[in-house]
Write a protein that holds these residues in place. Sequence first.
Motif, mmCIF file in Angstrom:
data_model
loop_
_atom_site.group_PDB
_atom_site.id
_atom_site.type_symbol
_atom_site.label_atom_id
_atom_site.label_comp_id
_atom_site.label_asym_id
_atom_site.label_seq_id
_atom_site.Cartn_x
_atom_site.Cartn_y
_atom_site.Cartn_z
ATOM 1 N N LYS A 80 -20.744 35.640 -5.967
ATOM 2 C CA LYS A 80 -21.118 34.798 -4.635
ATOM 3 C C LYS A 80 -20.047 33.636 -4.470
ATOM 4 C CE LYS A 80 -25.715 36.031 -5.342
ATOM 5 N NZ LYS A 80 -26.350 36.905 -4.068
ATOM 6 N N ILE A 81 -19.351 33.153 -5.408
ATOM 7 C CA ILE A 81 -18.417 32.068 -4.857
ATOM 8 C C ILE A 81 -16.919 32.360 -4.706
ATOM 9 C CG2 ILE A 81 -20.029 30.151 -5.979
ATOM 10 C CD1 ILE A 81 -17.286 30.167 -7.898
ATOM 11 N N LYS A 82 -16.938 33.562 -4.942
ATOM 12 C CA LYS A 82 -15.337 34.037 -4.809
ATOM 13 C C LYS A 82 -14.678 33.640 -3.373
ATOM 14 C CE LYS A 82 -14.379 38.105 -7.549
ATOM 15 N NZ LYS A 82 -14.384 39.485 -7.530
ATOM 16 N N PRO A 83 -15.651 33.978 -2.390
ATOM 17 C CA PRO A 83 -15.252 33.631 -0.950
ATOM 18 C C PRO A 83 -14.986 32.250 -0.653
ATOM 19 C CG PRO A 83 -17.192 35.242 -0.925
ATOM 20 C CD PRO A 83 -17.113 34.744 -2.208
ATOM 21 N N ILE A 84 -15.600 31.220 -1.330
ATOM 22 C CA ILE A 84 -15.503 29.952 -0.894
ATOM 23 C C ILE A 84 -14.553 29.211 -1.918
ATOM 24 C CG2 ILE A 84 -17.800 29.972 0.221
ATOM 25 C CD1 ILE A 84 -18.711 28.272 -2.520
ATOM 26 N N PHE A 85 -13.820 29.681 -2.739
ATOM 27 C CA PHE A 85 -12.968 28.915 -3.599
ATOM 28 C C PHE A 85 -11.443 29.379 -3.594
ATOM 29 C CE2 PHE A 85 -13.789 31.500 -7.192
ATOM 30 C CZ PHE A 85 -12.634 31.794 -7.880
ATOM 31 N N GLY A 86 -10.560 28.678 -4.004
ATOM 32 C CA GLY A 86 -9.344 28.901 -3.985
ATOM 33 C C GLY A 86 -8.725 28.668 -5.264
ATOM 34 N N TYR A 87 -7.784 29.099 -5.765
ATOM 35 C CA TYR A 87 -7.092 28.868 -7.051
ATOM 36 C C TYR A 87 -5.458 29.144 -6.988
ATOM 37 C CZ TYR A 87 -5.818 29.368 -11.958
ATOM 38 O OH TYR A 87 -5.119 29.029 -13.102
ATOM 39 N N VAL A 88 -5.007 27.910 -7.216
ATOM 40 C CA VAL A 88 -3.327 27.603 -7.198
ATOM 41 C C VAL A 88 -3.048 27.604 -8.715
ATOM 42 C CG1 VAL A 88 -1.357 26.553 -6.446
ATOM 43 C CG2 VAL A 88 -3.408 26.912 -4.921
ATOM 44 N N PRO A 89 -2.732 28.608 -9.321
ATOM 45 C CA PRO A 89 -2.315 28.675 -10.803
ATOM 46 C C PRO A 89 -0.902 27.856 -11.037
ATOM 47 C CG PRO A 89 -1.790 31.021 -10.081
ATOM 48 C CD PRO A 89 -2.381 30.171 -8.766
ATOM 49 N N ASP A 90 -0.741 27.725 -12.337
ATOM 50 C CA ASP A 90 0.542 26.872 -12.507
ATOM 51 C C ASP A 90 1.921 27.765 -12.522
ATOM 52 O OD1 ASP A 90 -0.427 28.005 -14.675
ATOM 53 O OD2 ASP A 90 0.218 26.611 -16.241
ATOM 54 N N THR A 91 1.464 29.246 -12.528
ATOM 55 C CA THR A 91 2.654 29.853 -12.602
ATOM 56 C C THR A 91 2.288 30.829 -11.619
ATOM 57 O OG1 THR A 91 1.332 31.329 -14.076
ATOM 58 C CG2 THR A 91 3.269 30.186 -15.014
ATOM 59 N N GLU A 92 3.335 31.339 -10.468
ATOM 60 C CA GLU A 92 3.038 31.871 -9.355
ATOM 61 C C GLU A 92 2.928 33.486 -9.599
ATOM 62 O OE1 GLU A 92 7.349 32.880 -9.763
ATOM 63 O OE2 GLU A 92 6.358 31.091 -9.879
ATOM 64 N N ASN A 93 1.830 33.813 -8.871
ATOM 65 C CA ASN A 93 1.609 35.488 -9.173
ATOM 66 C C ASN A 93 1.596 36.224 -7.671
ATOM 67 O OD1 ASN A 93 -0.464 34.173 -8.006
ATOM 68 N ND2 ASN A 93 -2.053 34.613 -9.589
#
Lengths: 370, 282
Positions: free
Chosen positions: B71-84
């Motif tokens: 349900k929340i996948k479309p409303i959050f963004g995640y910038v990890p410390d290692t690029e992917n």
Amino acid sequence: MKIRPRMIRILLLRECRRLWKNPSAVMLVGLLIAISLLVATGGAEPKSEMRCWVVYWQDSDWIDQLKTRLPEREEIHIEPASRFPRAGEHLVYPKNSCAIEIRPPRVDSDAEATPVRITYRYPGKDPNVLMPYLRWFWPASIHYFGDAPPFLQQTLPIGVPLRRAVTPLENLQDSSVADLVTTEITATALLFVVQFFTCCHLLVSLTSQDRERGTLTALALTPVSIAEILTARCLFHLTISLGASSAVLAILQPSALAQPLLWIVLVLTSLGMMAIGTTIATLCRTQTTAGLLTLSYMLGVGVVFYLSTQFPAFDWVKLGMFERYSLPLVYLNLKLPLSITRAPGLIPLLLLIMTWLTVAAILFRRYGWR
Amino acid sequence: MIKIDQLVVRYGDFTAVDGLSLSVRPGELFGFLGPNGAGKSTTMKVLIGILRPSSGTVEIAGYRIPEQLGKIKPIFGYVPDTENHIEEFTGRQNLELFADLYSVSRHVVDEMLLRLELDEAADVLVRGYSKGMRKKLLLARELLHSPKILYLDEPTANLDSHSTELVRRMLRSLTQSGVTVFVTTHNMEEVEEICDRVAILSHGKLIECDTPGSFVARYAEHKVVVRYEKDQQSFRETLNLAEESERTRLAELVQRGNCSGIQSRDFNFDDVFRKLTGQEFT
């Protein structure tokens, strides 16, 4: 579990682009097809004046039907045995001939008829000259008798006395290694390699790379569901596998392209390979480990198959391996068309594949994308 | 917007997060700090739904994680410390893939490339990008779908001063437009400059949660370094002005007239962090 075609299309497109930018994978598929071409060219029957005589001792509806189904390309003549001169017990054929002798059933003392006795006769030392004619004779007979023609058969050089005849399956099982090294066994081996490479090795390589880079997690955190990621991967590798398999079959044995059971077995085997690949990619943390484990799996299959010929206990191990069912099924299908209802080992194959797919899906859902 | 209640995460016998409770308000830029191994990344993994907590509850925008992650996948963004990123793709192709998955139109991709000053390198393969460009591309990717919550792990690591400023401004403008930003960083100057509130974690436990200004006000130490000469020898002494005895000592040194210099020591958020996490240098 929702599967949206739009998401599948996007993911498939991504996989295709990625493969396109990965020349080694494309080159290896091309190499396998090139091998098939070489095998086909090397094993092509020389164009000669070869003729095939279908000789019968007793006229029947079946013989009439064979006459109506004669192929256009091969020179096949259906004649009664009385037309041929004899040398002792044997019929004498013209030069450059092979023959399919159809003897009527023997009637025992208790009046129970034996099956029709078929003798395939070839000139010289190469029974492979019979292959083009058998590819016509078998389907035509199955068309008349159904799945299991009531035959006892044997393959002998022209002029050699008759031996004990056996059923078609016994004939396949009792064949010597030399007999087995035919286009069919080559095609079976190539198809297995194609499926292993496209559905197991390539899948492990791409999935592990995705996991190591964290791309899989990035994709999984978008609105795409895990089921969609798995479905897209499945369709992608299945398409490559079946595409490459079609190329191999078209080159080595085009007649097999129209056999539904063969395709069912190929699809099931591809799914099994993908399940194994997904499990390996899920359980290994690095691409190197996953690659090594994939090769070990391939070697493991070979070792178990070999050991089962030496130690009966390994037959039990083989029972749990889907290759135990899929390889003979592919081979038998290439040798003679089987129907789905009479395919030996199809049910265990289906059950094993379902089990592997379930295990792989559960593991991937829990650990694979993280 | 983010509600964590009694969160516990264990890896075997090791407890990475131990009874963490905190809440983040909508539109807040929340700093999540702690020394290495404090449990920040583990908590972040729980928040984005890739790690199942051993106990406790996590609610994001009213949905329980990880049960209602879809349900929340479309409303959050995640910038990890290692690029992917997908290395075989160009920067634009990477963004286009994610734009398609989020059903975002392609012109947003161009807009984002421009905002993060990646437009000139848009058609270069990602494997040719510098570390800073990769980081900016990650941020661009996670902003494509205008998320309501943005998780950032070390967002300005590897960025030059210009890009760091660009990102900080962008984060500020995001929070002004109502986006909740949850950031982990080791850059204390950044925390002091951009974070509305900060939570400090150590050994898996929450030490304190407050605004950076309040932290400094509460924990600041007023110290001076005094240099003086005695018997033809130079001395250096650090005195804490919060202590009566040390204030008297300073007055005594000044009255004697042998002070060669007095220097006040700035006490910033970094010092507070070190003090609270027990990482002070002696």
